[in-house]
Write a protein that holds these residues in place. Structure first.
Motif, short mmCIF file in Angstrom:
data_model
loop_
_atom_site.label_atom_id
_atom_site.label_comp_id
_atom_site.label_asym_id
_atom_site.label_seq_id
_atom_site.Cartn_x
_atom_site.Cartn_y
_atom_site.Cartn_z
N VAL A 183 0.84 -1.20 0.00
CA VAL A 183 0.00 0.00 0.00
C VAL A 183 0.87 1.25 0.00
N ASP A 184 0.63 2.17 -0.91
CA ASP A 184 1.26 3.50 -0.89
C ASP A 184 0.55 4.32 -1.96
N ASN A 185 0.51 5.64 -1.78
CA ASN A 185 -0.06 6.47 -2.85
C ASN A 185 0.93 7.52 -3.31
N ASP A 186 2.18 7.36 -2.89
CA ASP A 186 3.20 8.36 -3.16
C ASP A 186 4.04 7.95 -4.37
N VAL A 187 4.77 8.90 -4.91
CA VAL A 187 5.72 8.59 -5.99
C VAL A 187 7.14 8.69 -5.45
N VAL A 188 8.05 8.03 -6.15
CA VAL A 188 9.46 8.00 -5.73
C VAL A 188 10.09 9.38 -5.90
N ASP A 189 10.73 9.85 -4.84
CA ASP A 189 11.46 11.10 -4.88
C ASP A 189 12.96 10.77 -4.74
N ARG A 190 13.79 11.63 -5.31
CA ARG A 190 15.24 11.39 -5.23
C ARG A 190 15.70 11.27 -3.77
N SER A 191 15.06 12.03 -2.88
CA SER A 191 15.47 12.02 -1.47
C SER A 191 15.05 10.74 -0.76
N ASN A 192 14.30 9.86 -1.44
CA ASN A 192 13.94 8.55 -0.86
C ASN A 192 15.05 7.51 -1.08
N LEU A 193 15.90 7.75 -2.09
CA LEU A 193 16.77 6.66 -2.57
C LEU A 193 17.83 6.24 -1.56
N HIS A 194 18.12 7.06 -0.58
CA HIS A 194 19.16 6.69 0.40
C HIS A 194 18.65 5.63 1.39
N ARG A 195 17.33 5.41 1.43
CA ARG A 195 16.81 4.42 2.39
C ARG A 195 15.75 3.50 1.81
N GLN A 196 15.13 3.86 0.70
CA GLN A 196 14.02 3.09 0.16
C GLN A 196 14.57 2.25 -0.99
N VAL A 197 15.19 1.14 -0.63
CA VAL A 197 16.14 0.47 -1.51
C VAL A 197 15.51 -0.38 -2.60
N LEU A 198 14.19 -0.43 -2.68
CA LEU A 198 13.57 -1.11 -3.83
C LEU A 198 13.47 -0.18 -5.03
N HIS A 199 13.59 1.12 -4.80
CA HIS A 199 13.44 2.09 -5.89
C HIS A 199 14.81 2.44 -6.45
N ASN A 200 14.83 3.00 -7.65
CA ASN A 200 16.12 3.40 -8.21
C ASN A 200 15.97 4.68 -9.05
N GLU A 201 17.06 5.10 -9.64
CA GLU A 201 17.07 6.41 -10.30
C GLU A 201 16.06 6.51 -11.44
N THR A 202 15.85 5.40 -12.15
CA THR A 202 14.93 5.46 -13.30
C THR A 202 13.47 5.50 -12.84
N ARG A 203 13.21 5.26 -11.57
CA ARG A 203 11.83 5.22 -11.08
C ARG A 203 11.41 6.54 -10.41
N VAL A 204 12.30 7.51 -10.34
CA VAL A 204 11.93 8.79 -9.72
C VAL A 204 10.70 9.35 -10.43
N GLY A 205 9.67 9.70 -9.66
CA GLY A 205 8.42 10.23 -10.23
C GLY A 205 7.38 9.15 -10.48
N LYS A 206 7.76 7.89 -10.40
CA LYS A 206 6.80 6.80 -10.61
C LYS A 206 6.18 6.38 -9.27
N LEU A 207 5.07 5.68 -9.33
CA LEU A 207 4.42 5.22 -8.11
C LEU A 207 5.32 4.25 -7.35
N LYS A 208 5.39 4.43 -6.04
CA LYS A 208 6.21 3.52 -5.22
C LYS A 208 5.69 2.09 -5.28
N THR A 209 4.38 1.93 -5.31
CA THR A 209 3.85 0.56 -5.37
C THR A 209 4.31 -0.15 -6.64
N ASP A 210 4.26 0.55 -7.77
CA ASP A 210 4.68 -0.08 -9.03
C ASP A 210 6.18 -0.37 -9.02
#
Ligand code: ZN
Ligand code: ZN
Lengths: 284, 105, 284, 105
Positions: free
Chosen positions: A65-92
């Protein structure tokens, strides 16, 4: 379909062989993991590591569950996301990473913010709930709905170098969040990671511990932190385990005279803030 | 200053954010005056902390004669609810932890 | 090049903003992380989470040592690898995952098994060494070479539901691996994760702790586990911290009369096994 | 069985794999006979564990009168090297941990 849930494929046997070697797991434990569904609320600093290890371990079905999108400032701790996903839904983003690791797991992205009207519907469909949210409103809501639906709630939190973990509502002796905190904290005293800062690996450790507690529940063992609170101080590296109170007789959620029913309550009013204001609260 | 035998020393620990209200101090030795034969209780310790040690924004630590909602008090690693809360009688060298619960994730 | 190491780009400032908010890090701590190089020996259950969080945190340069390829039975714990990478080199797989998370970090895959002839050359090029290997031979070799090259060694291990962590050779009071274990264990008493089994999230937690200790060293703080041993029992959820002995006056590696020089020793003979035999040892 | 005052009870903990040699038992209360006024030492405790509690493969636990290489002995969370090793005099209710060091990764 039933039979595939009651047995392991060749891929599964070789994939999970190293954890099935542990006598506390074995084949029956692996089947129990496969038969378990877990809902992870929040695909952030806690939800990423928790879902990563639960997917790798072979939990059968995982909702995210999440309704937020990936922000660059998430990448230091939210390790499932990466640079190409910035702006995309976190769930996806989370589902894409997790699917590549284990295609045996049913992954269900749920793009929404939990609220009093949708929470029970969602939570009732899973066996174990993981709290990886970042504000007291969400924590009260999740706790109340887990009490109503009789679900254990594996709760973690992190800020700066500090982390905390406990399992609410595991059995008739385990308190719920409201037993511990009948009154919400004054709005000005609540800090999230965006405001207070956090070392990324702290939610990493707590999220991993949430995965471990969930695995133990799934294989039929008592979790270590039902009625106990783990305090981790990352600066001096110390872990403390605290014995918590039992259920409160006065609890309006889980007590004998509970007043919170399926209609729940207005959590924004209760916590004295508006929903989207949580980003701008003052530090403590 | 009270004579030695009229005081009791306890160890106060602060974490989860409460340390920021005490000048980023995570451990304090605190002397509490004994009131009569009964020694002293948690209510008095909170008062001493507020008056002598708190560095800023007391409203983020105390409300009335207790701690503000969201702070857990743990005595020797046990929730103070199990020990009588404010009325717990302090013993020499007790370790009392005031922890602000975290919400970040 | 020097100036880019002494400053942070706009991407870096926004990416690391939440950890720079922690007063123990700040801008100077972030620059210290960027100026630090870390060698991670073993891209397995420990090396994957350790390198994941160090890459996310912005360590400037990370070397990754392994000579193995990804096996399906690794996927439950070695979370940088995925189904499409089975059969590929672990170093390449790890670098691919890490690069997608943080392109600011210089990632150096080193496809080899460390031995007495190559280890000093490799280790001398990094500031902090992380031991994520799976056998005593590699652990003696790494320790000896870290003593010779004056490098702190952040050591972790995991088996079944148990994990251990310590930092060797941090300063003049911290023991090395040989101070603790002057005599190798009898060959038949050594178990690796392939033989004894392991719950994947256990090395996850220990690898995260290795990353945290490394971050503290990099920002100029004393690590918590130099001269201390962390014991994690995942079945009952307990963490214990043990005070270890200081350096041993008799240590042949770090003592005043050390006999181990740059030529090192024959580690296979010392441990009484042949190099590739470590896979087939008996359980304990 | 010795009279109560001729014995001393200590808590033995086993982990990291040594528990597997003791029937997968992670905690044992062990009575050790006192030898004269000096009480008893770690050497005697190891002997008692070997003779009365070890379930299999003693060579994986003891070598001579000590533990085998690779097992750390920790008394009340302190490395026994700092406390005199085999010659440490046990105190009532000491907690002695025998831990097999792990190598997996
Ligand atoms: Zn309740
Ligand atoms: Zn040494």
């Amino acid at each position: 379909r039933l039979s595939s849930r009651m047995s392991l494929s060749a891929d599964e046997v070789s994939r999970y062989s190293r954890q099935m070697l542990c006598q506390e797991v074995g084949k029956s434990g692996q089947l129990a993991l496969k038969a378990t569904s877990v809902l992870i609320v929040g695909c952030g600093g806690l939800g990423c590591p928790a879902s990563l290890y639960l997917t790798a371990a072979g939990i059968g079905r995982i909702g995210l569950v999440d309704n937020d999108v990936v922000d660059r400032s998430n990448l230091h701790r939210q390790v499932l996301h990466n640079e190409t996903r910035v702006g995309k839904l976190k769930t996806d983003s989370a589902v894409e990473s997790l699917k590549s690791i284990n295609s045996n797991v049913i992954l269900e992205p749920i793009e929404c913010r939990l609220n009093r009207t949708n929470a029970s519907d969602i939570i009732s469909k899973y066996d174990i709930i993981i709290d990886g949210t970042d504000n007291p409103m969400a924590r009260y809501l999740l706790s109340d709905v887990c009490v109503l639906n009789k679900k254990p709630l594996v709760s973690g939190s992190a800020l700066r170098f500090d982390g905390q973990l406990t399992v609410y509502n595991y059995d008739s002796n385990t308190p719920c969040y409201r037993c511990l905190f009948p009154t919400p904290p004054p709005a000005g005293t609540v800090t999230n990671c965006n405001d207070g800062g956090v070392i990324g690996v702290i939610p990493g450790i707590i999220g991993d511990m949430q995965a471990l507690e969930t695995i133990k529940i799934a294989i039929g063992r008592r979790p270590s932190y039902a009625g106990q609170l783990l305090l981790f101080d990352g600066l001096n590296g110390s872990f403390k385990s605290i014995k918590l109170r039992g259920k409160s007789a006065d609890c309006i959620s889980c007590g004998p005279n509970a007043t919170i029913g399926q209609e729940l309550m207005d959590y924004e009013e209760f916590c004295g803030v508006q929903c989207n204001q949580s980003q701008s609260l003052k530090i403590l | 200053m009270s004579a030695e035998e009229d005081c009791m020393e306890v160890m106060v620990e602060l974490s989860g954010g409460t340390e920021l209200l005490f000048g980023n101090c995570r451990q304090l030795k605190v002397k509490v005056a004994k009131s009569g034969d009964n020694g002293c209780d948690l209510r008095q310790l909170i008062e001493v902390l507020k008056n002598n040690h708190l560095k800023e924004r007391p409203e983020l630590f105390v409300v009335g004669d207790s701690v503000r909602p969201g702070i857990l008090v743990l005595i020797n690693e046990v929730d103070w609810e199990l020990l009588g809360q404010h009325n717990y009688r302090l013993q020499p060298n007790d370790r009392v932890l005031f922890i602000s619960t975290l919400h970040g994730g």
